[in-house]
Design an enzyme around this catalytic site. Structure first.
Site, PDB file in Angstrom:
ATOM      1  N   ARG A 124     -16.479 -19.596  21.232  1.00 55.56           N
ATOM      2  CA  ARG A 124     -16.716 -20.347  19.984  1.00 55.56           C
ATOM      3  C   ARG A 124     -15.492 -20.395  19.069  1.00 55.56           C
ATOM      4  NH1 ARG A 124     -21.578 -17.600  20.685  1.00 55.56           N
ATOM      5  NH2 ARG A 124     -23.187 -18.999  21.468  1.00 55.56           N
ATOM      6  N   LYS A 146      -6.638 -32.751  16.377  1.00 55.55           N
ATOM      7  CA  LYS A 146      -7.491 -33.461  17.335  1.00 55.55           C
ATOM      8  C   LYS A 146      -7.257 -32.870  18.720  1.00 55.55           C
ATOM      9  CE  LYS A 146      -8.227 -38.026  15.346  1.00 55.55           C
ATOM     10  NZ  LYS A 146      -7.981 -39.477  15.532  1.00 55.55           N
ATOM     11  N   GLU A 188       5.049 -43.640  18.708  1.00 53.77           N
ATOM     12  CA  GLU A 188       4.299 -42.987  17.627  1.00 53.77           C
ATOM     13  C   GLU A 188       5.184 -42.777  16.391  1.00 53.77           C
ATOM     14  OE1 GLU A 188       1.164 -42.929  17.962  1.00 53.77           O
ATOM     15  OE2 GLU A 188       0.442 -42.044  19.827  1.00 53.77           O
ATOM     16  N   LYS A 230       2.393 -37.434   9.001  1.00 49.87           N
ATOM     17  CA  LYS A 230       1.123 -37.041   9.626  1.00 49.87           C
ATOM     18  C   LYS A 230       0.429 -35.981   8.779  1.00 49.87           C
ATOM     19  CE  LYS A 230      -1.708 -36.483  13.417  1.00 49.87           C
ATOM     20  NZ  LYS A 230      -1.934 -36.607  14.824  1.00 49.87           N
ATOM     21  N   GLU A 240     -11.106 -37.888   9.600  1.00 48.46           N
ATOM     22  CA  GLU A 240     -11.066 -39.334   9.844  1.00 48.46           C
ATOM     23  C   GLU A 240     -12.276 -40.070   9.281  1.00 48.46           C
ATOM     24  OE1 GLU A 240      -9.205 -40.462  13.590  1.00 48.46           O
ATOM     25  OE2 GLU A 240     -10.492 -42.214  13.640  1.00 48.46           O
ATOM     26  N   ARG A 244      -7.261 -41.575   7.740  1.00 47.82           N
ATOM     27  CA  ARG A 244      -6.721 -41.140   9.031  1.00 47.82           C
ATOM     28  C   ARG A 244      -6.886 -42.205  10.116  1.00 47.82           C
ATOM     29  NH1 ARG A 244      -6.854 -35.138  11.841  1.00 47.82           N
ATOM     30  NH2 ARG A 244      -5.667 -35.758  13.671  1.00 47.82           N
ATOM     31  N   ASN A 248      -4.586 -44.805  14.029  1.00 53.83           N
ATOM     32  CA  ASN A 248      -5.017 -45.385  15.308  1.00 53.83           C
ATOM     33  C   ASN A 248      -4.518 -46.811  15.498  1.00 53.83           C
ATOM     34  OD1 ASN A 248      -6.472 -43.027  15.902  1.00 53.83           O
ATOM     35  ND2 ASN A 248      -8.187 -43.733  14.669  1.00 53.83           N
ATOM     36  N   HIS A 251      -4.340 -48.334  18.911  1.00 54.01           N
ATOM     37  CA  HIS A 251      -4.986 -47.416  19.854  1.00 54.01           C
ATOM     38  C   HIS A 251      -6.272 -47.973  20.465  1.00 54.01           C
ATOM     39  CE1 HIS A 251      -2.015 -44.695  18.306  1.00 54.01           C
ATOM     40  NE2 HIS A 251      -2.466 -43.668  18.971  1.00 54.01           N
ATOM     41  N   HIS A 255      -6.066 -47.675  24.211  1.00 51.08           N
ATOM     42  CA  HIS A 255      -6.956 -46.833  25.011  1.00 51.08           C
ATOM     43  C   HIS A 255      -7.619 -47.652  26.115  1.00 51.08           C
ATOM     44  CE1 HIS A 255      -7.455 -43.498  21.713  1.00 51.08           C
ATOM     45  NE2 HIS A 255      -6.309 -43.421  22.357  1.00 51.08           N
ATOM     46  N   HIS A 268       0.751 -43.158  27.334  1.00 52.59           N
ATOM     47  CA  HIS A 268       0.035 -43.371  26.073  1.00 52.59           C
ATOM     48  C   HIS A 268       0.882 -44.197  25.090  1.00 52.59           C
ATOM     49  CE1 HIS A 268      -2.716 -42.569  22.775  1.00 52.59           C
ATOM     50  NE2 HIS A 268      -1.702 -42.119  22.051  1.00 52.59           N
TER      51      HIS A 268
HETATM   52  P1  NAD Z   1       2.141 -35.581  28.632  1.00 56.13           P
HETATM   53  O1  NAD Z   1       1.586 -34.400  28.008  1.00 56.13           O
HETATM   54  O2  NAD Z   1       1.515 -36.107  29.860  1.00 56.13           O
HETATM   55  O3  NAD Z   1       3.689 -35.324  28.893  1.00 56.13           O
HETATM   56  C1  NAD Z   1       4.456 -36.338  29.498  1.00 56.13           C
HETATM   57  C2  NAD Z   1       5.189 -35.824  30.742  1.00 56.13           C
HETATM   58  O4  NAD Z   1       6.322 -35.074  30.329  1.00 56.13           O
HETATM   59  C3  NAD Z   1       4.366 -34.886  31.619  1.00 56.13           C
HETATM   60  O5  NAD Z   1       4.683 -35.114  32.957  1.00 56.13           O
HETATM   61  C4  NAD Z   1       4.846 -33.511  31.175  1.00 56.13           C
HETATM   62  O6  NAD Z   1       4.647 -32.526  32.141  1.00 56.13           O
HETATM   63  C5  NAD Z   1       6.304 -33.781  30.953  1.00 56.13           C
HETATM   64  N1  NAD Z   1       6.991 -32.906  30.029  1.00 56.13           N
HETATM   65  C6  NAD Z   1       6.523 -32.355  28.895  1.00 56.13           C
HETATM   66  N2  NAD Z   1       7.511 -31.741  28.231  1.00 56.13           N
HETATM   67  C7  NAD Z   1       8.616 -31.864  28.988  1.00 56.13           C
HETATM   68  C8  NAD Z   1       9.961 -31.444  28.827  1.00 56.13           C
HETATM   69  N3  NAD Z   1      10.385 -30.841  27.716  1.00 56.13           N
HETATM   70  N4  NAD Z   1      10.837 -31.720  29.820  1.00 56.13           N
HETATM   71  C9  NAD Z   1      10.436 -32.405  30.920  1.00 56.13           C
HETATM   72  N5  NAD Z   1       9.201 -32.855  31.116  1.00 56.13           N
HETATM   73  C10 NAD Z   1       8.299 -32.601  30.138  1.00 56.13           C
HETATM   74  O7  NAD Z   1       2.157 -36.830  27.598  1.00 56.13           O
HETATM   75  P2  NAD Z   1       2.460 -36.926  26.036  1.00 56.13           P
HETATM   76  O8  NAD Z   1       3.047 -38.259  25.851  1.00 56.13           O
HETATM   77  O9  NAD Z   1       3.153 -35.741  25.528  1.00 56.13           O
HETATM   78  O10 NAD Z   1       0.998 -36.898  25.403  1.00 56.13           O
HETATM   79  C11 NAD Z   1       0.076 -37.932  25.662  1.00 56.13           C
HETATM   80  C12 NAD Z   1      -1.305 -37.403  25.404  1.00 56.13           C
HETATM   81  O11 NAD Z   1      -1.408 -37.037  24.030  1.00 56.13           O
HETATM   82  C13 NAD Z   1      -2.403 -38.412  25.660  1.00 56.13           C
HETATM   83  O12 NAD Z   1      -3.439 -37.804  26.386  1.00 56.13           O
HETATM   84  C14 NAD Z   1      -2.884 -38.794  24.277  1.00 56.13           C
HETATM   85  O13 NAD Z   1      -4.238 -39.152  24.256  1.00 56.13           O
HETATM   86  C15 NAD Z   1      -2.632 -37.523  23.525  1.00 56.13           C
HETATM   87  N6  NAD Z   1      -2.480 -37.704  22.080  1.00 56.13           N
HETATM   88  C16 NAD Z   1      -3.186 -36.868  21.279  1.00 56.13           C
HETATM   89  C17 NAD Z   1      -3.052 -36.966  19.926  1.00 56.13           C
HETATM   90  C18 NAD Z   1      -3.761 -35.990  19.033  1.00 56.13           C
HETATM   91  O14 NAD Z   1      -3.761 -36.188  17.822  1.00 56.13           O
HETATM   92  N7  NAD Z   1      -4.332 -34.946  19.574  1.00 56.13           N
HETATM   93  C19 NAD Z   1      -2.185 -37.922  19.352  1.00 56.13           C
HETATM   94  C20 NAD Z   1      -1.476 -38.752  20.207  1.00 56.13           C
HETATM   95  C21 NAD Z   1      -1.624 -38.634  21.577  1.00 56.13           C
HETATM   96  N1  GLY Z   2      -3.241 -39.726  16.682  1.00 51.89           N
HETATM   97  C1  GLY Z   2      -4.320 -40.008  15.806  1.00 51.89           C
HETATM   98  C2  GLY Z   2      -4.697 -38.888  14.890  1.00 51.89           C
HETATM   99  O1  GLY Z   2      -4.194 -37.795  14.966  1.00 51.89           O
HETATM  100  O2  GLY Z   2      -5.544 -39.067  14.072  1.00 51.89           O
END
Ligand code: NAD
Ligand code: GLY
Length: 366
Positions: A124, A146, A188, A230, A240, A244, A248, A251, A255, A268
């Site tokens: 939890r 998130k 972003e 942010k 949100e 917030r 998006n 998005h 998505h 993404h």
């Molecule tokens: P990812 O986590 O898939 O990383 C991209 C690639 O880079 C992967 O293959 C990873 O292993 C590699 N990698 C990571 N760091 C590295 C480094 N320093 N050197 C070499 N390779 C490296 O993708 P991302 O773009 O970081 O994140 C996308 C995800 O984030 C999506 O699932 C999206 O929905 C999510 N997201 C979440 C939020 C939130 O607020 N929580 C906001 C935006 C996006």
């Molecule tokens: N990336 C959207 C949010 O954090 O709200």
């Protein structure tokens, strides 16, 4: 090193936390050690990032007597699902992790979202620390709480709001990031300029070469200005209910693209760029944004090497996927649209005949 605070203090609790940004700061154990009172920590990473940074982080922590439990996940958006989440629970239970054992996410947004959801739900809720290693995670996903996973029917459909205790951003980790991932992260960065910070948009236009060249001071400034934006949005609207939603931008369309093309095929940030162009073209059709702003936005994406054309899925498929998106309220689809560079607003009740014009198979010039 620069520090930004995400201020989340209330009468009942102070959940504020720092975002530390700097070059080489992964070696500063003191930044996180006071969050590790029991001298044990689980570090969630993946098969790509762990070989690059896990040993270093472990040796820094273990030199202070902190035992590390590594949890290595398969890499890729296609693994952001229940099965992978279960691997984290399996490892935490097998190592008898307790409610006081923090989880560190070491990786990009996929690792951060998975590890954060595990931290929110294991026993939890256990303390959570973000060490983001992609540009996208450093400017967006590691901040704001998130967390979650994808469902075959929709992206990020299962999750929780769960804030980290601290975010440690070492820009040196970007040295190893593939070029395509760097460009995706810039989508972003550009978003903050578009929705609320016109001066930052101009700064990105002026500094795009330095960003693509990974010039460290330029990178630090981009990350710092993005995190500040942010943090301000999250402080104003953590869950949100209003402001917030502007984060998006692009998005809802993005998505749909990610899901329809198969998770992981469009990154993404790429889907967000193409999706933002759809939102911008819709804004133009509604006479909200000027033609010159539309062209400036398109030009910046092109210079960044991001896609400005969405794939042709057909309107029916777009609508079906978008109806499943979380931005639907009371059965009505909501769109983040732009009035100008630096000012966004949420709109519903877009006439279907106008919406129809922005889908690639019916595209018109804005
Ligand atoms: P990812 O986590 O898939 O990383 C991209 C690639 O880079 C992967 O293959 C990873 O292993 C590699 N990698 C990571 N760091 C590295 C480094 N320093 N050197 C070499 N390779 C490296 O993708 P991302 O773009 O970081 O994140 C996308 C995800 O984030 C999506 O699932 C999206 O929905 C999510 N997201 C979440 C939020 C939130 O607020 N929580 C906001 C935006 C996006
Ligand atoms: N990336 C959207 C949010 O954090 O709200």
């Amino acid at each position: 090193m620069q520090t930004i605070t995400v201020g989340l203090a209330s009468a009942s609790a102070d959940r504020s936390y720092p975002i530390h940004i700097g070059s080489g700061i992964l070696n500063q154990v003191s930044l996180i050690s006071h969050h590790l009172p029991r001298k044990r920590v689980a570090i969630v990473s993946n098969t790509t990032v762990a070989p690059l940074y896990m040993d270093n982080l472990r040796s820094v922590l273990e030199s202070q007597g902190i035992t590390c439990i590594p949890v290595i996940l398969p890499d890729g958006e296609e693994h952001k699902n229940w099965q992978t989440l279960n691997l984290i629970y399996d490892a935490l239970l097998a190592s008898r992790c307790e409610r006081s054992t923090p989880i560190i996410a070491l990786g990009g947004g996929v690792v951060g979202d998975l590890a954060g959801f595990a931290a929110a739900t294991y026993l939890r809720g256990v303390p959570f620390i973000q060490i983001p290693t992609t540009l996208l995670a450093q400017v967006d996903s590691s901040v704001g709480g998130k967390t979650g996973i994808n469902h075959p029917l929709g992206k990020n459909m299962i999750g929780a709001f769960y804030q980290p205790r601290i975010v440690v951003i070492d820009v040196n980790t970007l040295d190893t990031l593939p070029e395509r991932e760097l460009r995706a992260g810039l989508a972003e960065v550009i978003k903050y300029g578009l929705i609320r910070d016109p001066d930052f948009f101009i700064w990105v236009e002026q500094n795009i070469s330095g960003l693509l060249a990974r010039n460290i001071p330029v990178m630090v400034e981009a990350i710092e200005r993005s995190c500040r934006n942010k943090a301000q949005v999250v402080e104003a609207d953590e869950r949100e209910s209003g402001l917030r939603a502007l984060l998006n931008l692009g998005h809802t369309f993005g998505h749909a693209i990610e899901n329809a093309m198969g998770y992981g095929n469009w990154l993404h940030g790429e889907a967000v760029a193409a999706g933002t162009m759809m939102a911008v073209e819709l804004s133009r059709l509604l006479n909200m944004i000027s033609r010159s702003d539309v062209e400036r936005i398109r030009a910046l994406y092109v210079r960044t090497g991001l896609p400005v054309h969405a794939p042709d899925l057909g309107m029916e498929k777009y609508l079906k996927l978008m109806e499943l998106d979380k931005k639907v309220e009371g059965g009505r689809m909501r769109f983040v649209l732009l009035k100008r560079i630096g000012e966004a607003a949420v709109h519903s009740d877009i006439p279907i005949e106008v919406l129809a014009k922005i889908f690639p198979d019916r595209a018109v010039n804005a």
